[in-house]
Design an enzyme around this catalytic site. Structure first.
Site, mmCIF file in Angstrom:
data_model
loop_
_atom_site.group_PDB
_atom_site.id
_atom_site.type_symbol
_atom_site.label_atom_id
_atom_site.label_comp_id
_atom_site.label_asym_id
_atom_site.label_seq_id
_atom_site.Cartn_x
_atom_site.Cartn_y
_atom_site.Cartn_z
ATOM 1 C CG ASP A 112 -8.252 6.633 2.480
ATOM 2 O OD1 ASP A 112 -8.261 6.827 3.710
ATOM 3 O OD2 ASP A 112 -9.253 6.829 1.756
ATOM 4 C CD GLU A 113 -7.993 10.792 6.240
ATOM 5 O OE1 GLU A 113 -7.892 12.024 6.071
ATOM 6 O OE2 GLU A 113 -9.036 10.242 6.649
ATOM 7 C CG ASP A 165 -8.078 12.051 1.801
ATOM 8 O OD1 ASP A 165 -8.013 10.803 1.726
ATOM 9 O OD2 ASP A 165 -9.095 12.654 2.173
#
Length: 418
Positions: free
Chosen positions: A105-106, A11
């Site tokens: 974003d993860e 993350d």
């Protein structure tokens, strides 16, 4: 089920704000807010320096400025976010093909087949963090555990810019003291409901009777959260390239559901959903609308059509009908706080075949005169937007959305691609 901590959750830390600090070195080490301003608007994301003063994403800009007078507001580089995030995902893919991206974003990784090449999960996590920092310039936190839920919790504990590996023999020892707010699916309202019952840690939740949790949170949520508190999570890392549905939602605070409000919000959501469908030459047969009332109580209504649709007006009309079904079925609920649309049962749609008008009439079939005209109009508007910008043309109800909300550019970064 793996017996080792071979599921990783990676993350990126304060991603949007970290990108702004990467692009402008003058912002590094300073409190930064993406979006909003001291006189209004909404903060979309905040740097850790800003978070330390209480600034959070979703907060009104004026409130953020009060909390942090030194806060620097930036508009955001929406073209750079996906480019840099894709570079990070490429690095994750160098370690294992089993990568499940769950947002811009993860991502989850299953490294059970990679340890013989790259070392144990702790070494893999350390390597990934070093490569992302060196090759992209962004900080990333990694959690490693035996299950997806525990890996995600571990990555939150690791923040900012850290690595946490949970030994399978110490899972409950790790989980039990942590606040329930770290759990997947526990938002502020649910957290407060649990706190009102004296449930503040994951250990408290694990020891609570399932029946009480079902009554407090609803059968589905209560059962799921109790299982996750016990680290009972059989889900595996899925690597399917195609989404099974596409959707969008809009939170509205507390509003009375008037025809004008419902039409405006659902029209805006339908434009976002239908536009994404058409951009990938897709259409869907099942339309689902979710209405959230006060107290986080959500109700869904669905309709499965005989033919797949992707026209904005058609989707708007169906969504309105479903939303009002849900609202009228709950006359004791005076206000709503969220509306959402999703389309599933997706199929390719590169064109629309005209059909004979046969009884009974179906105004929503794409092959009718009305349906084909709507599809052609939408395609023309898609072309105009591609050339002149998103705001060049649109349907009136959707364009009536007031200023100050979250920009569509930002919303779409979080919406999974088809």
């Amino acid at each position: 089920m793996s017996t080792g901590p071979t599921i990783l959750h990676a993350d990126l830390d304060a991603f949007y704000a970290s990108v702004e600090q990467l692009l402008d070195p003058a912002l590094r080490g300073r409190p930064v807010a993406v979006g909003g301003g001291p006189r209004g608007g909404v903060v979309l994301a905040a740097s850790y320096e800003a978070k330390a003063t209480g600034v959070q994403g979703g907060m009104p800009g004026w409130r953020a400025a009060q909390l942090c007078p030194a806060l620097i507001f930036v508009r955001g580089h929406f073209d750079e976010y996906p480019r840099l995030a894709d570079q990070v995902m490429d690095i994750l893919g160098d370690v294992t093909p089993a990568v499940q991206r769950i947002s811009i974003d993860e991502a989850f990784l299953d490294v059970s087949g990679s340890t013989h090449l790259f070392g144990p999960p702790a070494v893999i996590g350390t390597t990934l963090r070093a490569r992302v920092r060196a090759e992209v310039g962004l900080p990333i936190s990694v959690g490693a555990a035996r299950t997806k839920h525990l890996a995600k919790v571990a990555s939150q504990v690791a923040k900012p810019d850290g690595l946490v590996v949970v030994d399978p023999e110490r899972e409950r020892e790790f989980l039990d003291p942590l606040p329930v707010g770290l759990m997947w699916g526990v938002g502020p309202v649910t957290e407060q409901r649990l706190a009102d019952r004296g449930i503040r840690t994951i250990g408290d939740l694990a020891e609570s009777p399932t029946g009480m949790l079902k009554h407090l949170l609803g059968p589905a949520v209560g059962t799921t959260l109790h299982a996750l508190a016990l680290n009972d999570d059989p889900r595996r890392v899925a690597t399917s390239a195609r989404a099974r549905s596409v959707g969008a939602q809009s939170a509205m605070g507390r509003r009375r559901p008037t025809p004008e409000l419902v039409r405006e919000v659902l029209g805006h959501l339908a434009e976002r959903v239908a536009g994404r469908l058409r951009a990938k030459n897709r259409a869907g047969r099942t339309i689902t609308v979710r209405v959230r009332f006060l107290g986080m109580r959500s109700v869904t209504r669905s309709l499965t059509l005989s033919a797949a649709v992707s026209a904005t007006l058609t989707l708007t009309e169906i969504a309105e009908q479903l939303a009002w079904q849900a609202i009228r079925d709950h006359p004791d609920e005076a206000e709503i706080s969220l509306l959402a649309i999703s389309v599933s049962n997706l199929t390719p749609q590169h064109g629309v075949q005209l059909e004979l008008e046969l009884p009974p009439p179906d105004p929503w079939r794409p092959g009718t005169a009305r349906g084909s005209a709507r599809w052609a109009l939408d395609r023309s508007m898609d072309a105009a937007r591609a050339r002149f910008g998103r705001d060049a043309v649109g349907y009136l109800p959707a364009t009536l959305r007031g200023p100050g909300g979250v920009p569509d550019d930002f919303r779409e970064l979080a919406e999974r691609d088809l």
